[in-house]
Write a protein that holds these residues in place. Structure first.
Motif, PDB file in Angstrom:
ATOM      1  N   LEU A   1      41.009  31.376  45.978  1.00 54.00           N
ATOM      2  CA  LEU A   1      41.815  32.546  45.597  1.00 54.00           C
ATOM      3  C   LEU A   1      41.203  33.284  44.409  1.00 54.00           C
ATOM      4  O   LEU A   1      41.161  34.521  44.386  1.00 54.00           O
ATOM      5  CB  LEU A   1      43.239  32.108  45.264  1.00 54.00           C
ATOM      6  CG  LEU A   1      44.154  31.754  46.444  1.00 54.00           C
ATOM      7  CD1 LEU A   1      45.495  31.247  45.942  1.00 54.00           C
ATOM      8  CD2 LEU A   1      44.351  32.970  47.352  1.00 54.00           C
ATOM      9  N   VAL A   2      40.736  32.535  43.426  1.00 51.68           N
ATOM     10  CA  VAL A   2      40.149  33.175  42.241  1.00 51.68           C
ATOM     11  C   VAL A   2      38.880  33.927  42.608  1.00 51.68           C
ATOM     12  O   VAL A   2      38.675  35.080  42.205  1.00 51.68           O
ATOM     13  CB  VAL A   2      39.850  32.123  41.152  1.00 51.68           C
ATOM     14  CG1 VAL A   2      39.007  32.727  40.037  1.00 51.68           C
ATOM     15  CG2 VAL A   2      41.146  31.574  40.580  1.00 51.68           C
TER      16      VAL A   2
ATOM     17  N   THR B   1      45.096  33.309  35.275  1.00 50.09           N
ATOM     18  CA  THR B   1      46.460  33.130  34.777  1.00 50.09           C
ATOM     19  C   THR B   1      47.485  33.594  35.795  1.00 50.09           C
ATOM     20  O   THR B   1      48.468  32.888  36.085  1.00 50.09           O
ATOM     21  CB  THR B   1      46.643  33.910  33.459  1.00 50.09           C
ATOM     22  OG1 THR B   1      45.638  33.519  32.525  1.00 50.09           O
ATOM     23  CG2 THR B   1      48.015  33.643  32.861  1.00 50.09           C
ATOM     24  N   LEU B   2      47.273  34.778  36.338  1.00 51.33           N
ATOM     25  CA  LEU B   2      48.221  35.353  37.284  1.00 51.33           C
ATOM     26  C   LEU B   2      48.330  34.502  38.548  1.00 51.33           C
ATOM     27  O   LEU B   2      49.431  34.212  39.034  1.00 51.33           O
ATOM     28  CB  LEU B   2      47.796  36.780  37.625  1.00 51.33           C
ATOM     29  CG  LEU B   2      48.772  37.603  38.468  1.00 51.33           C
ATOM     30  CD1 LEU B   2      50.074  37.790  37.722  1.00 51.33           C
ATOM     31  CD2 LEU B   2      48.141  38.955  38.811  1.00 51.33           C
ATOM     32  N   ILE B   3      47.190  34.089  39.088  1.00 49.64           N
ATOM     33  CA  ILE B   3      47.189  33.277  40.308  1.00 49.64           C
ATOM     34  C   ILE B   3      47.880  31.945  40.067  1.00 49.64           C
ATOM     35  O   ILE B   3      48.667  31.468  40.892  1.00 49.64           O
ATOM     36  CB  ILE B   3      45.748  33.074  40.809  1.00 49.64           C
ATOM     37  CG1 ILE B   3      45.204  34.392  41.367  1.00 49.64           C
ATOM     38  CG2 ILE B   3      45.679  31.977  41.872  1.00 49.64           C
ATOM     39  CD1 ILE B   3      43.734  34.350  41.722  1.00 49.64           C
TER      40      ILE B   3
ATOM     41  N   ALA C   1      39.944  41.210  34.346  1.00 43.98           N
ATOM     42  CA  ALA C   1      39.281  40.105  33.651  1.00 43.98           C
ATOM     43  C   ALA C   1      39.567  38.795  34.387  1.00 43.98           C
ATOM     44  O   ALA C   1      40.655  38.590  34.928  1.00 43.98           O
ATOM     45  CB  ALA C   1      39.784  40.019  32.210  1.00 43.98           C
ATOM     46  N   VAL C   2      38.575  37.915  34.390  1.00 44.05           N
ATOM     47  CA  VAL C   2      38.710  36.640  35.091  1.00 44.05           C
ATOM     48  C   VAL C   2      39.880  35.833  34.533  1.00 44.05           C
ATOM     49  O   VAL C   2      40.648  35.218  35.282  1.00 44.05           O
ATOM     50  CB  VAL C   2      37.403  35.830  34.994  1.00 44.05           C
ATOM     51  CG1 VAL C   2      37.597  34.423  35.555  1.00 44.05           C
ATOM     52  CG2 VAL C   2      36.287  36.541  35.741  1.00 44.05           C
ATOM     53  N   LEU C   3      40.034  35.828  33.214  1.00 45.93           N
ATOM     54  CA  LEU C   3      41.127  35.076  32.611  1.00 45.93           C
ATOM     55  C   LEU C   3      42.483  35.592  33.089  1.00 45.93           C
ATOM     56  O   LEU C   3      43.418  34.810  33.320  1.00 45.93           O
ATOM     57  CB  LEU C   3      41.052  35.148  31.090  1.00 45.93           C
ATOM     58  CG  LEU C   3      39.847  34.478  30.432  1.00 45.93           C
ATOM     59  CD1 LEU C   3      39.952  34.584  28.922  1.00 45.93           C
ATOM     60  CD2 LEU C   3      39.746  33.028  30.846  1.00 45.93           C
ATOM     61  N   THR C   4      42.598  36.907  33.246  1.00 40.91           N
ATOM     62  CA  THR C   4      43.842  37.481  33.745  1.00 40.91           C
ATOM     63  C   THR C   4      44.100  37.042  35.174  1.00 40.91           C
ATOM     64  O   THR C   4      45.230  36.663  35.537  1.00 40.91           O
ATOM     65  CB  THR C   4      43.785  39.019  33.671  1.00 40.91           C
ATOM     66  OG1 THR C   4      43.575  39.426  32.317  1.00 40.91           O
ATOM     67  CG2 THR C   4      45.070  39.632  34.182  1.00 40.91           C
ATOM     68  N   LEU C   5      43.059  37.073  36.013  1.00 43.47           N
ATOM     69  CA  LEU C   5      43.210  36.654  37.404  1.00 43.47           C
ATOM     70  C   LEU C   5      43.622  35.187  37.505  1.00 43.47           C
ATOM     71  O   LEU C   5      44.532  34.832  38.262  1.00 43.47           O
ATOM     72  CB  LEU C   5      41.891  36.869  38.157  1.00 43.47           C
ATOM     73  CG  LEU C   5      41.597  38.281  38.668  1.00 43.47           C
ATOM     74  CD1 LEU C   5      40.211  38.333  39.292  1.00 43.47           C
ATOM     75  CD2 LEU C   5      42.646  38.703  39.693  1.00 43.47           C
TER      76      LEU C   5
END
Length: 451
Positions: free
Chosen positions: A260-261, A278-280, A272-276
């Motif tokens: 998914l990431v 966290t959200l996932i 941003a990868v960190l946002t993705l």
């Protein structure tokens, strides 16, 4: 007050909270998570706003932090604040103070969000299953624990360790079992998007690409695991050691989340990868728990907010302290207009940095501190952030794996009766293999990008 955390203690007194874990702390941490995601996805507002609930929650949780960790965090903050004060005296911008208040919030939001995945993972682990023993059982435990630790971080190693200790009637774990948990956990730092190492690396090496870091880190993790599996096979004592091969019911989640990431990052490269991550993590956890467990899942979520999130106080305080340190160092260096970075940052400089990071870890410096410092000092000479990012991940993975003072090793020593000296001796060949291999990878990467 002599404690370097005096200002947090004063804040806690002002809030007038008593003994025990304050329920408000968990909700404040959740608020910080919501604010970070809102700022990244919907409304643009000053980043320090999301940092405030992190600091207030940490102030409330000071009594829950071990004294040794309070001293470590206090030392980071003391040095950082001293640097900020000095820079302010030299006329530096107040933006560095706001940077300290931000407190590595993107990384902490990721850690908070990922923590909800524990509720999903625990559903696939049985506390009554009869455990197998022998070489293959340990090898399966190694690889399966690595997969789940790639999402749950140190929690996975401790959960599996508790199950093994229960099977041994709470006697100290066998050295072979401890080494399996250590290697399974530490190798995650080479590649996992859900690991704190990756989050801090992406912040400390701005411009580094997740896909590149994963592509070069995964083979290193695989070598580390295969070498560990080979050591297990050669160890006569492994024949009598109990393992805990996790079932598909707990292994499917790390694989699905990793896909998914990667897919989401390909579809929305602007996020941003960190946002993705966290959200996932948070959306996946909430949907799975509510759909599969209904009202019980909702109660589990609330319980995790009230108890589970405050239980992460030591980790959160450490990252806040590192943020203050980084802000203070950057402010002081800017005020003095000095740079200690090399003229260029190539493969040779990366290998030297890697060696320094490993030595610092063996000396007891947490990778959070060493990576933040290295990122601040080297930023001016780095043309390829991927090279710096790979160096940070390698230093983190090897450092926590071989240092008897790393967090995972201290946890294994205190919780399961592992011998620090025995674990360090058992890691001698591992270090001799992984350090040269990582240096060869850094040179190989440098060669490939010039083609």
């Amino acid at each position: 007050m002599s404690s370097p955390l005096w200002f947090l203690t004063c804040l806690r007194c002002w809030l007038n909270t008593g003994a025990g874990t304050p329920p408000l702390a968990g909700w404040l941490l959740l608020l910080a998570l919501v604010l970070v995601l809102t700022n990244a996805l919907l409304i643009d507002f000053p980043a320090w706003v999301a940092g405030v609930p992190l600091w207030v929650a940490t102030a409330l949780l000071i009594p829950q932090i071990k004294a040794s960790q309070r001293r470590q965090v206090g030392g980071l903050m003391l040095v950082g604040v001293a640097g900020l004060v000095f820079a302010a005296w030299q006329g530096s911008s107040a933006s560095y103070w706001l940077k300290a208040v931000e407190g590595n919030q993107m990384l902490l939001a990721m850690i908070i969000g990922v923590s909800f995945l524990r509720l999903v993972a625990l559903a696939g682990m049985s506390a009554t299953e009869r455990l197998p023993q022998g070489v293959q059982a340990l090898q399966k435990t190694l690889f399966s624990t690595h997969l789940i630790a790639s999402v749950l971080n140190i929690s996975a190693a401790l959960i599996v360790g508790d199950r093994l200790a229960h099977a041994r009637q709470h006697q100290p774990l066998q050295p072979e079992q401890g080494m399996v948990l250590l290697r399974a956990f530490s190798a995650c730092a080479f590649w996992s998007p859900f690991f704190a190492a990756m989050g801090l690396t992406l912040l400390s090496a701005p411009g580094a690409q997740l896909i590149t870091l994963v592509l070069f880190g995964l083979p290193l993790a695989l070598v580390a695991l295969l070498f560990s599996a080979w050591e297990i096979r050669r160890n006569p004592a492994a024949k009598n050691a109990i393992g805990y091969p996790l079932r598909w019911s707990s292994l499917w989640m790390p694989l699905v989340l990793a896909v998914l990431v990667i897919v989401s990052h390909w579809i929305w490269p602007e996020l941003a990868v960190l946002t993705l991550v966290t959200l996932i993590a948070i959306v996946f956890s909430l949907i799975w728990l509510l759909l599969t467990r209904g009202g019980k899942g909702a109660k589990d979520i609330v319980q995790h907010i009230r108890v589970g999130l405050p239980g992460m106080c030591s980790e959160i305080a450490l990252f806040l302290g590192a943020a203050v340190l980084a802000a203070g160092v950057s402010a002081s260096m800017n005020a003095l207009d000095i740079s200690v970075a090399p003229a260029q940052f190539g493969a040779l400089e990366a290998c030297v940095t890697l060696l320094v990071l490993v030595i610092a870890a063996i000396a007891g410096m947490h990778p959070v501190t060493s990576v933040v410092l290295a990122g601040s000092l080297l930023a001016g000479s780095v043309d390829d952030p991927n090279l710096l990012g790979l160096t940070f991940l390698m230093g983190w993975a090897i450092g926590v794996g071989i240092s008897p003072l790393s967090g995972i090793q201290l946890s294994l020593q205190a919780r399961f009766g592992m011998s620090a000296r025995a674990m360090m001796w058992a890691n001698r060949y591992y270090a001799l293999l992984m350090l040269p291999l990582c240096c060869a990878t850094l040179y190989g990467y440098g060669y490939l990008i010039t083609l």
